[in-house]
Design a protein around this motif. Sequence first.
Motif, PDB file in Angstrom:
ATOM      1  N   ILE A   1     109.040  34.588  26.514  1.00 21.97           N
ATOM      2  CA  ILE A   1     110.006  33.297  26.414  1.00 21.97           C
ATOM      3  C   ILE A   1     111.290  33.482  27.433  1.00 21.97           C
ATOM      4  O   ILE A   1     111.572  34.732  27.361  1.00 21.97           O
ATOM      5  N   LYS A   2     111.577  32.207  28.080  1.00 24.06           N
ATOM      6  CA  LYS A   2     112.641  32.261  29.049  1.00 24.06           C
ATOM      7  C   LYS A   2     113.909  32.226  28.468  1.00 24.06           C
ATOM      8  O   LYS A   2     114.733  33.653  28.566  1.00 24.06           O
ATOM      9  N   GLN A   3     113.977  31.652  27.269  1.00 22.21           N
ATOM     10  CA  GLN A   3     115.261  32.096  26.146  1.00 22.21           C
ATOM     11  C   GLN A   3     115.291  31.895  25.076  1.00 22.21           C
ATOM     12  O   GLN A   3     114.147  31.559  24.480  1.00 22.21           O
ATOM     13  N   ALA A   4     115.822  31.867  24.126  1.00 23.86           N
ATOM     14  CA  ALA A   4     116.048  31.236  22.619  1.00 23.86           C
ATOM     15  C   ALA A   4     115.048  30.218  22.519  1.00 23.86           C
ATOM     16  O   ALA A   4     116.512  29.397  23.211  1.00 23.86           O
ATOM     17  N   ASP A   5     114.405  29.548  21.377  1.00 23.86           N
ATOM     18  CA  ASP A   5     113.811  28.047  21.159  1.00 23.86           C
ATOM     19  C   ASP A   5     113.917  28.556  19.657  1.00 23.86           C
ATOM     20  O   ASP A   5     114.640  27.950  19.999  1.00 23.86           O
ATOM     21  N   VAL A   6     112.901  29.052  19.048  1.00 21.24           N
ATOM     22  CA  VAL A   6     113.091  29.170  17.436  1.00 21.24           C
ATOM     23  C   VAL A   6     114.556  29.293  17.376  1.00 21.24           C
ATOM     24  O   VAL A   6     115.224  28.981  16.392  1.00 21.24           O
ATOM     25  N   LEU A   7     115.400  30.454  17.847  1.00 21.14           N
ATOM     26  CA  LEU A   7     116.849  30.903  17.567  1.00 21.14           C
ATOM     27  C   LEU A   7     117.571  30.349  17.938  1.00 21.14           C
ATOM     28  O   LEU A   7     118.169  29.732  17.289  1.00 21.14           O
ATOM     29  N   MET A   8     117.034  29.457  19.138  1.00 13.61           N
ATOM     30  CA  MET A   8     117.874  27.831  19.393  1.00 13.61           C
ATOM     31  C   MET A   8     118.106  27.121  17.364  1.00 13.61           C
ATOM     32  O   MET A   8     119.788  26.905  17.219  1.00 13.61           O
ATOM     33  N   LEU A   9     117.137  26.813  17.000  1.00 16.80           N
ATOM     34  CA  LEU A   9     117.551  25.817  15.936  1.00 16.80           C
ATOM     35  C   LEU A   9     118.678  27.156  14.886  1.00 16.80           C
ATOM     36  O   LEU A   9     118.980  26.189  13.825  1.00 16.80           O
ATOM     37  N   HIS A  10     118.534  28.265  14.332  1.00 20.64           N
ATOM     38  CA  HIS A  10     119.780  29.086  14.098  1.00 20.64           C
ATOM     39  C   HIS A  10     121.122  28.546  14.528  1.00 20.64           C
ATOM     40  O   HIS A  10     121.710  29.070  13.328  1.00 20.64           O
ATOM     41  N   MET A  11     120.837  28.281  15.592  1.00 25.09           N
ATOM     42  CA  MET A  11     122.425  28.295  16.682  1.00 25.09           C
ATOM     43  C   MET A  11     122.399  27.101  15.871  1.00 25.09           C
ATOM     44  O   MET A  11     124.093  26.866  15.588  1.00 25.09           O
ATOM     45  N   MET A  12     121.774  25.759  15.802  1.00 24.59           N
ATOM     46  CA  MET A  12     122.095  24.909  16.043  1.00 24.59           C
ATOM     47  C   MET A  12     122.652  24.167  14.939  1.00 24.59           C
ATOM     48  O   MET A  12     123.396  23.345  14.520  1.00 24.59           O
ATOM     49  N   VAL A  13     121.241  24.139  14.148  1.00 27.39           N
ATOM     50  CA  VAL A  13     121.199  23.264  12.813  1.00 27.39           C
ATOM     51  C   VAL A  13     120.342  24.386  11.735  1.00 27.39           C
ATOM     52  O   VAL A  13     119.351  24.093  11.754  1.00 27.39           O
ATOM     53  N   PRO A  14     121.684  25.463  11.084  1.00 29.15           N
ATOM     54  CA  PRO A  14     121.099  26.457  10.310  1.00 29.15           C
ATOM     55  C   PRO A  14     120.251  26.059   9.260  1.00 29.15           C
ATOM     56  O   PRO A  14     119.659  26.726   8.306  1.00 29.15           O
ATOM     57  N   GLY A  15     121.801  24.618   8.490  1.00 33.81           N
ATOM     58  CA  GLY A  15     120.334  23.936   7.677  1.00 33.81           C
ATOM     59  C   GLY A  15     119.176  23.548   7.596  1.00 33.81           C
ATOM     60  O   GLY A  15     118.779  23.066   6.426  1.00 33.81           O
TER      61      GLY A  15
END
Lengths: 230, 786
Positions: B614-628
């Motif tokens: 993968i090019k960059q965080a995709d699923v992990l973007m969720l843990h950054m942006m909307v951890p809830g």
Amino acid sequence: MNDVVTIVEAPQSRQVAMDVGAAGARLLGCRSRTVTVGVRGSDAVVEVARATLADPHVDALVLAGTPEGAPSWRIITEATKPVFVVPTGSRSPSGGFRRVLLPLDGGPAATAAAAAVVRRMAPDTVILATHVFSEGTVPAFWDQAAHAGVAWGKEFVARNLPAAADLRLCRGDPAAEVVAQADECGADLLVLGWAQQLTGSRAKVVRRALAGRVPVLLVGAVAGEQPGRS
Amino acid sequence: MRADRTYGAVVLAWAGAVGAVAGSDDLLARVRSLSARGVHVGILGRGAARQLGTMPGPGQVWCVDDTLPVARPELFRRFHDLGVGPDLVLVLEGPDSPLEMLDDQLRRSGRLRVPDIDRDPRWVVQRQGQAANRRRVDEALFTLCSGYVGTRGAVEEQVPGREAMVLAAGVYAGDRPEDGLVVGPSWTDVSSLSPVEQDVRWLDLRSGVLVREQVAAGTRPFRSARFASLALPGSAAMRVEAPADQVRSVAGEGGEVWRWCEGAAGGGVGVMIRDCTSTDDDLHTHERLAAFVGEPSSVPRRADAEEHLGAAARQGFDRLLSAQRREWAERWATAGVSVPDDPELELGLRFLLFHLWSLSDGHGELAVGARGLSGSGYAGHVFWDADVFVLPAMMTIAPAAAAAMVRYRLSRLPAARAHAEAHGCHGARFPWESALTGDDVTPRHGQLGGEEVPIFTGLREEHVTADVAWAVVRQARWAGRDLSAQERRLLAATADYWVSRIPVGADRRAHLRGVIGPDEYHEDVDDNAFTNVMVRWNLRAAAAEVPRAGQARRRRWLDLADAIVDGYDEETGRYEQFQGYFALEPLTVGDLGPPPLAADVLIGRRRVARSQLIKQADVLMLHMMVPGEVAPGSLQANLDHYLPRTAHGSSLSPAVNALVLARGGHPDQARALLRTALRIDLDDLAATTAGGLHLGAMGGAWQAFLFGFVGVEVVDAVLCIDPHLPASWREVEVAFRCLSSDVRVRVGEGVVTVSSRCPIRARRGTAPVVEIPGGHRPRRLERSRG
């Protein structure tokens, strides 16, 4: 006006080498002359080549024959001036060097060395530049393909192209790609800046090119410099 | 102490200095003159300040009793608070020749000599001996902005390859994909200046002053200094000194030159300059004031520029400089960072803060293009970078600018509605690339290495719509305020879009097909986890924040939110990035080489699409942006799976992964990625910094530091802090804006201390909430006893 000197030993390569010498001299705005080594043996060629390179009136050397271990291999690693190498199966550039392929890997010193020679070339010479994306040269980032190519290409051209030239980008094994492109684009000369070391990715390109069918102009650069990975 | 320098402050430090100044008309007159020019004066000695009378300012004059042991440090602290570092303070220890030294400083001012900066390595970005064909990188690094106008840091003389330009935020040449920002006329050119070789350039982040000096031996050095004024937004100043035969004025003594450039869209950028010159010994000195006007949709008016320039001229260079130092010092006091154990990283953080802050025009709307105002790269287009990477950083340093960024989106809501309609949907769909009008300006063709490729991001990278909605809510919650009516309309319109875009099946499951997620290596996928979860967040946020939307409408939002699949597997704790992802070839980035690397350029688009790279965080973007919105405790399992597969082929990627690694309790691993993010432009890692700074990466890096390492977050109007520092950092201090207050946090040796200008509530981790009093009285936050 300085000289481009062709050193010939083997009779079978004599004519092509002399043609390369003549074409190289025209390309660089020099006179062409030929030195024939009368004594057989690699040491004799090396001695003559070294003496010729030491002459301040000589700008470049032409050597024929490229089997590894041949005299040309010793000279190209130590020459302080550009060296035209004529591969065994090389075509004769009877019409001169009109289309020159200039592979650029982004290493500043190698680029500068090759550029210095390219700037001397006759103005009607067509310069075809190429860059191969490989493990050694792949950019760290390519953000948005809609824009990154423009941004990267603009800067690559500004930094690396010594003259107006078409830039062709491709990916793969640099050695194979460069030689294939030299054939595909009908280049009569391949200009390679390198670190004069027989190991490393640039050396692979040189080895492959010297086994090809297009005369090669080798330009020494800073020892140890690696291709530029963005 | 060098005599041949122009200082920002002077200390008269001998017993009885106050009395000497008060009693000597000559000395007093010089102190007054220095004050009038913006030079601060500290007088150590016994006596009352009132003996000196009123000073003309803006230079401050203080008398400090030298019997106090802290007298001198106190003076230097006051200078520091005004942006004058210790290297810029001229200390006259004895009364031997104070008049001559003060006269020298006044002469230098009167002869328009170039001022100095404090060359503190913790605050200065220095570039030396750059090859001519790499100077464009410096031009981007040394961009200076004032208001909404930026000037690239091109050298003053004409040299090949130079790209001097003035850009104004939101002033586009047109609204076609190929149209970029209008390039305004350069104001820093000095004619008849031969190339300056062997020069060094310093950008003083503390004051926003860019200095250049020739270091070649045997010549009178060329020197220059310039700054974009904070005190008078839309104006700038420059001085140049050089051997007399090297410089000629462009505008002529006292003359004014007005030039402007227009775009096809009707807007334009204009610059008016006014020059004056002088000589000092064999040096020619040259001073220029400049004023800018940028208009998105009308011709820039000369009268406006004249007005700005007149205001700048009334102040004059010295006073503008003094105000510049003071204003930047005030900025750094409200948002700054100190990482004493990691000076390189600290400088990188200050560098990014400087550039983010430089963009922070809080008036009207603010269009932040991918490269800001530092270059023409990416056509000045506004991507999700602005909403997800820059805006959350901006809200922590300049809330008014973050609000202006939101206004950019709000005012393009009609265009987003039209965009949705064009795709057969209701509501509002924001374009992947936006510029003047908010219409989609994404190109349809591009280049991947040597390969010409069709571009699908404009058609399929739909998550930008949820990203915009997220940014609107994020900045409001960070400020501790409710959404405005306009913001609620945007939130509702984006939720409506998803309802019309995503069908709910008979099985009550909803699938979003044919999209591109942040990982752009896979270009036509179904149920991208990031997009779907962001959609779910968007729908639920709309339902919560827009109660007046009506019950039926809100019911549709919530039904879709409940129905949309997210690819989460409870057994493994992993989200599948999209349908079928786990069945792809399990390549890792280690199979190709050390990251970051553009894997798609290296092995080709089709090959990379068949793999799990993968090019960059995709699923992990969720843990950054909307951890809830993600499953509790799912971070580690997804880090374990996705990080080895991440090529970081996007410059946004290292920062995001640094943030989630820090949050996940891996700060040492995170530090390495943060460092990469911080060096992208400083080391030209992408080989494209010449086209402009990577603002998204900068915003991401600041988020990684603040939200990841320091562990700051706002939850229900409470400041929550959960720090994760690398082992090599003993302490960090950070100042930022939050909950409509100025907040300072210090983390060190297991202790977290918070102070705030206004009363706020805070807690550490899951510990109980405590009240933080106003007035910047520090309060220690205790850990949860549990």
